[in-house]
Design a protein around this motif. Structure first.
Motif, PDB file in Angstrom:
ATOM      1  N   ARG A 118       0.851  -1.184   0.000  1.00 41.25           N
ATOM      2  CA  ARG A 118       0.000   0.000   0.000  1.00 41.25           C
ATOM      3  C   ARG A 118       0.892   1.240   0.000  1.00 41.25           C
ATOM      4  O   ARG A 118       2.098   1.163   0.239  1.00 41.25           O
ATOM      5  CB  ARG A 118      -0.893   0.029   1.252  1.00 41.25           C
ATOM      6  CG  ARG A 118      -1.901  -1.114   1.345  1.00 41.25           C
ATOM      7  CD  ARG A 118      -3.029  -0.954   0.323  1.00 41.25           C
ATOM      8  NE  ARG A 118      -4.055  -1.972   0.502  1.00 41.25           N
ATOM      9  CZ  ARG A 118      -3.994  -3.180  -0.034  1.00 41.25           C
ATOM     10  NH1 ARG A 118      -2.956  -3.512  -0.774  1.00 41.25           N
ATOM     11  NH2 ARG A 118      -4.966  -4.050   0.169  1.00 41.25           N
ATOM     12  N   GLY A 119       0.307   2.401  -0.252  1.00 42.55           N
ATOM     13  CA  GLY A 119       1.054   3.657  -0.162  1.00 42.55           C
ATOM     14  C   GLY A 119       2.173   3.775  -1.168  1.00 42.55           C
ATOM     15  O   GLY A 119       2.020   3.422  -2.346  1.00 42.55           O
ATOM     16  N   ASN A 120       3.339   4.238  -0.709  1.00 40.62           N
ATOM     17  CA  ASN A 120       4.463   4.495  -1.604  1.00 40.62           C
ATOM     18  C   ASN A 120       5.017   3.232  -2.244  1.00 40.62           C
ATOM     19  O   ASN A 120       5.513   3.259  -3.363  1.00 40.62           O
ATOM     20  CB  ASN A 120       5.592   5.210  -0.849  1.00 40.62           C
ATOM     21  CG  ASN A 120       5.202   6.613  -0.426  1.00 40.62           C
ATOM     22  OD1 ASN A 120       4.351   7.231  -1.062  1.00 40.62           O
ATOM     23  ND2 ASN A 120       5.795   7.107   0.643  1.00 40.62           N
ATOM     24  N   THR A 121       4.946   2.101  -1.534  1.00 41.16           N
ATOM     25  CA  THR A 121       5.549   0.871  -2.062  1.00 41.16           C
ATOM     26  C   THR A 121       4.763   0.253  -3.211  1.00 41.16           C
ATOM     27  O   THR A 121       5.268  -0.609  -3.916  1.00 41.16           O
ATOM     28  CB  THR A 121       5.710  -0.180  -0.946  1.00 41.16           C
ATOM     29  OG1 THR A 121       4.423  -0.506  -0.405  1.00 41.16           O
ATOM     30  CG2 THR A 121       6.618   0.341   0.161  1.00 41.16           C
ATOM     31  N   ILE A 122       3.525   0.696  -3.403  1.00 38.24           N
ATOM     32  CA  ILE A 122       2.692   0.112  -4.461  1.00 38.24           C
ATOM     33  C   ILE A 122       3.240   0.441  -5.857  1.00 38.24           C
ATOM     34  O   ILE A 122       2.880  -0.197  -6.853  1.00 38.24           O
ATOM     35  CB  ILE A 122       1.227   0.595  -4.330  1.00 38.24           C
ATOM     36  CG1 ILE A 122       0.270  -0.392  -5.008  1.00 38.24           C
ATOM     37  CG2 ILE A 122       1.051   2.003  -4.898  1.00 38.24           C
ATOM     38  CD1 ILE A 122      -1.191  -0.097  -4.739  1.00 38.24           C
ATOM     39  N   HIS A 123       4.138   1.435  -5.928  1.00 37.35           N
ATOM     40  CA  HIS A 123       4.703   1.851  -7.214  1.00 37.35           C
ATOM     41  C   HIS A 123       5.490   0.728  -7.885  1.00 37.35           C
ATOM     42  O   HIS A 123       5.745   0.780  -9.090  1.00 37.35           O
ATOM     43  CB  HIS A 123       5.603   3.073  -7.015  1.00 37.35           C
ATOM     44  CG  HIS A 123       5.936   3.798  -8.271  1.00 37.35           C
ATOM     45  ND1 HIS A 123       4.976   4.179  -9.191  1.00 37.35           N
ATOM     46  CD2 HIS A 123       7.125   4.221  -8.785  1.00 37.35           C
ATOM     47  CE1 HIS A 123       5.556   4.799 -10.215  1.00 37.35           C
ATOM     48  NE2 HIS A 123       6.858   4.832  -9.989  1.00 37.35           N
ATOM     49  N   GLY A 124       5.843  -0.298  -7.129  1.00 39.32           N
ATOM     50  CA  GLY A 124       6.613  -1.412  -7.708  1.00 39.32           C
ATOM     51  C   GLY A 124       5.754  -2.552  -8.212  1.00 39.32           C
ATOM     52  O   GLY A 124       6.230  -3.672  -8.386  1.00 39.32           O
ATOM     53  N   TRP A 125       4.485  -2.288  -8.494  1.00 37.31           N
ATOM     54  CA  TRP A 125       3.546  -3.344  -8.896  1.00 37.31           C
ATOM     55  C   TRP A 125       4.003  -4.155 -10.111  1.00 37.31           C
ATOM     56  O   TRP A 125       3.660  -5.334 -10.258  1.00 37.31           O
ATOM     57  CB  TRP A 125       2.166  -2.735  -9.182  1.00 37.31           C
ATOM     58  CG  TRP A 125       2.171  -1.728 -10.307  1.00 37.31           C
ATOM     59  CD1 TRP A 125       2.375  -0.388 -10.194  1.00 37.31           C
ATOM     60  CD2 TRP A 125       1.982  -1.986 -11.713  1.00 37.31           C
ATOM     61  NE1 TRP A 125       2.332   0.220 -11.429  1.00 37.31           N
ATOM     62  CE2 TRP A 125       2.097  -0.744 -12.389  1.00 37.31           C
ATOM     63  CE3 TRP A 125       1.739  -3.133 -12.463  1.00 37.31           C
ATOM     64  CZ2 TRP A 125       1.973  -0.620 -13.770  1.00 37.31           C
ATOM     65  CZ3 TRP A 125       1.616  -3.026 -13.849  1.00 37.31           C
ATOM     66  CH2 TRP A 125       1.724  -1.785 -14.484  1.00 37.31           C
ATOM     67  N   ALA A 126       4.807  -3.547 -10.995  1.00 38.73           N
ATOM     68  CA  ALA A 126       5.209  -4.250 -12.224  1.00 38.73           C
ATOM     69  C   ALA A 126       6.451  -5.116 -12.046  1.00 38.73           C
ATOM     70  O   ALA A 126       6.802  -5.870 -12.959  1.00 38.73           O
ATOM     71  CB  ALA A 126       5.460  -3.230 -13.334  1.00 38.73           C
ATOM     72  N   ILE A 127       7.106  -5.039 -10.887  1.00 37.21           N
ATOM     73  CA  ILE A 127       8.363  -5.771 -10.683  1.00 37.21           C
ATOM     74  C   ILE A 127       8.221  -7.278 -10.922  1.00 37.21           C
ATOM     75  O   ILE A 127       9.040  -7.871 -11.634  1.00 37.21           O
ATOM     76  CB  ILE A 127       8.929  -5.498  -9.265  1.00 37.21           C
ATOM     77  CG1 ILE A 127       9.290  -4.024  -9.118  1.00 37.21           C
ATOM     78  CG2 ILE A 127      10.155  -6.369  -8.995  1.00 37.21           C
ATOM     79  CD1 ILE A 127       9.627  -3.612  -7.698  1.00 37.21           C
ATOM     80  N   PRO A 128       7.204  -7.947 -10.356  1.00 38.87           N
ATOM     81  CA  PRO A 128       7.121  -9.404 -10.551  1.00 38.87           C
ATOM     82  C   PRO A 128       6.447  -9.825 -11.858  1.00 38.87           C
ATOM     83  O   PRO A 128       6.171 -11.007 -12.063  1.00 38.87           O
ATOM     84  CB  PRO A 128       6.287  -9.863  -9.350  1.00 38.87           C
ATOM     85  CG  PRO A 128       5.399  -8.713  -9.064  1.00 38.87           C
ATOM     86  CD  PRO A 128       6.184  -7.468  -9.390  1.00 38.87           C
ATOM     87  N   SER A 129       6.199  -8.870 -12.764  1.00 38.25           N
ATOM     88  CA  SER A 129       5.478  -9.194 -14.001  1.00 38.25           C
ATOM     89  C   SER A 129       6.390  -9.654 -15.140  1.00 38.25           C
ATOM     90  O   SER A 129       5.907  -9.992 -16.212  1.00 38.25           O
ATOM     91  CB  SER A 129       4.672  -7.967 -14.466  1.00 38.25           C
ATOM     92  OG  SER A 129       3.675  -7.644 -13.525  1.00 38.25           O
ATOM     93  N   ALA A 130       7.716  -9.639 -14.915  1.00 37.15           N
ATOM     94  CA  ALA A 130       8.655  -9.922 -16.004  1.00 37.15           C
ATOM     95  C   ALA A 130       9.259 -11.321 -15.892  1.00 37.15           C
ATOM     96  O   ALA A 130       9.464 -11.839 -14.794  1.00 37.15           O
ATOM     97  CB  ALA A 130       9.767  -8.879 -16.006  1.00 37.15           C
ATOM     98  N   THR A 131       9.550 -11.920 -17.043  1.00 37.71           N
ATOM     99  CA  THR A 131      10.234 -13.211 -17.111  1.00 37.71           C
ATOM    100  C   THR A 131      11.605 -13.007 -17.746  1.00 37.71           C
ATOM    101  O   THR A 131      11.723 -12.339 -18.767  1.00 37.71           O
ATOM    102  CB  THR A 131       9.438 -14.232 -17.963  1.00 37.71           C
ATOM    103  OG1 THR A 131       8.190 -14.499 -17.319  1.00 37.71           O
ATOM    104  CG2 THR A 131      10.198 -15.536 -18.121  1.00 37.71           C
ATOM    105  N   ASP A 132      12.640 -13.559 -17.134  1.00 40.31           N
ATOM    106  CA  ASP A 132      13.996 -13.444 -17.669  1.00 40.31           C
ATOM    107  C   ASP A 132      14.243 -14.556 -18.687  1.00 40.31           C
ATOM    108  O   ASP A 132      14.323 -15.738 -18.321  1.00 40.31           O
ATOM    109  CB  ASP A 132      15.011 -13.532 -16.529  1.00 40.31           C
ATOM    110  CG  ASP A 132      16.407 -13.143 -16.972  1.00 40.31           C
ATOM    111  OD1 ASP A 132      16.978 -13.865 -17.819  1.00 40.31           O
ATOM    112  OD2 ASP A 132      16.933 -12.126 -16.495  1.00 40.31           O
TER     113      ASP A 132
END
Length: 392
Positions: A118-132
């Motif tokens: 929640r709050g400021n940390t929600i800005h990282g929502w796309a971090i786990p969306s990527a596959t290497d």
């Protein structure tokens, strides 16, 4: 009687890409482990100090993340364009399964991350969306012939679409402070590149020179500089088919930079960004919202999103299961999609650019989620390889 699985026909370029990415992925694993060791050794002060040494007005870490990674994004753009025009993503039936799976693999992890933050940390929502791509194919390569080529093709196509989604997300959500004059310059240079393509100009050096100018303007515009690599890739000509296509500027540039990206650019990025010092980290930190959201998004969200959307596409007869594979094998690959190393770290650096603590927590989450995905995915695929494939 069990049917012989359909032969997977691959272009020479696509097969070469898979083999290069797999080798690069193994190197990336070694480099990431080395970075963790160095960051927690007597050389840690030297390691972190060198990353912040300024050269030409930017720190070495900024040169790696803004300039070297622009070359990585150039390769990503070239791969996307090639596969869309004449490769594994050139028709709707070929795009359907990896396309649906990629959408699920981006949507569900983001929702899981949001549920923890929640709050400021929600800005990282796309971090786990990527596959290497490199890391996941590297794990698959360790299983050798026990994994059907059709699964490797599916994973590669999915990850390429995934990368396209990541590029769009970075451009839309992780750019700030737009500088209009520089942005106008970006538009002008990009239009010149497109015009050169339309006029049939095939001299690669001209595109590369304008590409450097484009990178400078994008860097100054407020859009993340790596997007310049994708824009340049879209303008590089790809003409003809067969031998003629293999000699086009797009293929020439792709083959020229592919080894450098796989064996230099990505490992350097991994070494510069995977180093996390555990000196001030307690086990309780792993339960903080950011690392927990990232790890859960990668390990749980990715497998649920990829597999459920792929299952839905197959059951709705919009696509078919990869040839010669079982549902268990498909699920194993869905777990491997949770290896989000390179792009996840990159998005994390952008999302929390003003907080070293949140960047470190992001790295912990990425490492934890990626490691769990690699171990469980490889284990399931190793077990599934002993069972015969049955279509349907």
């Amino acid at each position: 009687m069990q049917k012989e699985p359909r032969r997977v026909r691959l272009s020479k370029a696509f097969r070469s890409f898979i083999e290069n990415e797999a080798s690069g992925g193994i190197i990336l694993m070694i480099v990431a482990a080395l970075a963790l060791v160095v960051a927690n050794s007597p050389w840690s002060e030297l390691y972190f100090g060198l990353l912040h040494v300024e050269v030409g007005g930017l720190s070495i870490l900024h040169w790696v993340n803004d300039a070297l990674m622009a070359i990585f994004f150039l390769l990503v753009g070239l791969e996307i364009k090639r596969e869309m025009i004449s490769g594994q993503l050139s028709s709707w039936p070929r795009r359907a399964l990896p396309g649906f799976a990629a959408v699920g693999g981006m949507l569900v992890p983001a929702l899981i991350f949001i549920a923890f933050n929640r709050g400021n940390t929600i800005h990282g929502w796309a971090i786990p969306s990527a596959t290497d791509i490199a890391f996941s194919l590297g794990v698959l390569s360790l299983l050798g012939s026990r994994v059907p080529m059709s699964l490797k093709v599916f994973l590669t196509a999915l990850a390429i679409i995934d990368d396209l989604g990541a590029v769009i997300i970075i451009a839309l959500f992780y750019s700030s402070g737009i500088h209009v004059p520089a942005l106008i310059g970006v538009a002008v240079v990009f239009l010149i590149l497109i015009a050169m393509n339309r006029m049939g100009m095939m001299q690669l050096w001209a595109y590369v020179i304008l590409g450097v100018i484009l990178w400078i303007l994008v860097f100054k515009s407020g859009i993340h500089a790596t997007i310049a690599g994708v824009l340049l890739a879209l303008a590089i000509p790809m003409r003809g088919s067969g031998k003629a296509a293999s000699e086009s500027p797009l293929h020439t540039l792709e083959h020229a930079i592919q080894p450098w990206v796989g064996f230099a650019v990505v490992p350097i990025f991994g070494f510069a960004n995977a180093g996390v010092s555990f000196s001030g980290v307690a086990l309780s930190n792993l339960a903080d919202p950011v690392p927990l959201g990232v790890a859960a998004g990668l390990f749980i969200g990715k497998q649920l999103g990829v597999f459920s959307f792929a299952w839905l596409a197959i059951k709705l007869r919009l696509s078919e299961r990869p040839a010669g594979t079982t549902w268990t094998q498909l699920y194993g690959v869905a777990i491997l999609c949770g290896i989000g190393f390179t792009m996840s770290l990159f998005i994390g650096l952008l999302a929390y650019s003003d907080s070293t603590i949140l960047q470190d927590e992001t790295k912990l989450g990425v490492l934890m989620g990626s490691l769990l995905s690699a171990l469980f995915g490889a284990a399931l695929l190793a077990v599934a390889a002993r069972r015969p494939a049955r279509q349907g």
